[in-house]
Design a protein around this motif. Structure first.
Motif, PDB file in Angstrom:
ATOM      1  N   THR A 110       0.808  -1.218   0.000  1.00  0.00           N
ATOM      2  CA  THR A 110       0.000   0.000   0.000  1.00  0.00           C
ATOM      3  C   THR A 110       0.843   1.269   0.000  1.00  0.00           C
ATOM      4  N   HIS A 111       2.160   1.136   0.136  1.00  0.00           N
ATOM      5  CA  HIS A 111       3.045   2.302   0.125  1.00  0.00           C
ATOM      6  C   HIS A 111       3.723   2.512  -1.226  1.00  0.00           C
ATOM      7  N   LYS A 112       3.876   1.421  -2.003  1.00  0.00           N
ATOM      8  CA  LYS A 112       4.598   1.513  -3.270  1.00  0.00           C
ATOM      9  C   LYS A 112       4.146   0.398  -4.201  1.00  0.00           C
ATOM     10  N   ILE A 113       3.812   0.750  -5.434  1.00  0.00           N
ATOM     11  CA  ILE A 113       3.416  -0.216  -6.447  1.00  0.00           C
ATOM     12  C   ILE A 113       4.323  -0.043  -7.670  1.00  0.00           C
ATOM     13  N   ILE A 114       4.807  -1.169  -8.192  1.00  0.00           N
ATOM     14  CA  ILE A 114       5.618  -1.153  -9.399  1.00  0.00           C
ATOM     15  C   ILE A 114       4.885  -1.930 -10.479  1.00  0.00           C
ATOM     16  N   ALA A 115       4.583  -1.256 -11.587  1.00  0.00           N
ATOM     17  CA  ALA A 115       3.943  -1.900 -12.734  1.00  0.00           C
ATOM     18  C   ALA A 115       5.004  -2.199 -13.786  1.00  0.00           C
TER      19      ALA A 115
END
Length: 211
Positions: A140-145
């Motif tokens: 919930t703090h960082k997403i990498i696509a």
């Protein structure tokens, strides 16, 4: 896999009813403290840019250090795509998130898999394979696509064949996607790349979203 076209089709649905999906991974819980802060686009990073060209002895890898990949994909690279710039991910609680792409905003149920994969769900999908979409990896703090661009050119005895593609489906391209004896492979081996215009190349990237 998350698919851009399928997602915009999802956005066009005016009324959605979703099942309640819980997320029990403590690493993904903010205990309600930071749910008001969305994750927004921060940067795009090159993961890999590879190119092979033909020669009398077969395909050879060439350096891409000083080559701009944009010229091979009609001026496109992920750094130029408003689809990434305009995206916001707001985790509303442990079960639902608000996903904004450009000016379209929808509340969707989500779940983190054990490997950190973030999926959003659509129980109204017409096909079972469209019921969930991969949004990226993280918490919930960082997403990498992740996504990729690919391109090939093959000279044959009857002429030539060429192809180009761009996808943000979370997959990465490798040499194995071009070389082999399975249906869809471009060359049986690097040794088959005997013409100087025979070419295969790919460009893998990741897009980072943080608070």
């Amino acid at each position: 896999m998350f698919n851009k076209k399928l997602f915009f089709a999802l956005m066009a649905i005016s009324a959605l009813s979703f099942s309640f999906i819980s997320c029990s991974n403590d690493d993904n819980e903010d205990n309600g403290k930071n749910y008001s802060i969305p994750l927004t686009y921060k940067k795009t990073e090159v993961v890999e840019f590879k190119m092979y060209v033909g020669s009398e002895t077969g395909g050879k890898e060439v350096s891409t250090e000083n080559i701009d990949p944009k010229k091979f994909w009609d001026g496109y690279t992920p750094e130029d795509d408003d689809f990434f710039f305009g995206r916001e991910i707001l985790f509303k609680d442990n079960n639902s998130l608000s996903l904004k792409i450009e000016d379209v905003n929808r509340t969707l149920p989500y779940k983190f898999e054990d490997n950190g994969a973030l999926f959003v769900y659509n129980e109204n999908a017409e096909r079972p394979q469209d019921e969930k979409f991969l949004l990226g990896y993280g918490n919930t703090h960082k997403i990498i696509a992740y996504g990729h661009c690919s391109r090939f050119n093959k000279i044959t005895g009857d002429g030539s064949a060429a192809g180009s593609g761009i996808d943000d489906d979370g997959e990465h391209t490798s040499l194995n996607d071009f070389i082999g004896n399975e249906e869809g492979d471009i060359f049986g081996s690097l040794a088959e790349m005997k013409h100087k215009e025979d070419t295969i190349m790919w460009y893998n990237f990741k897009v980072i979203y943080t608070k």
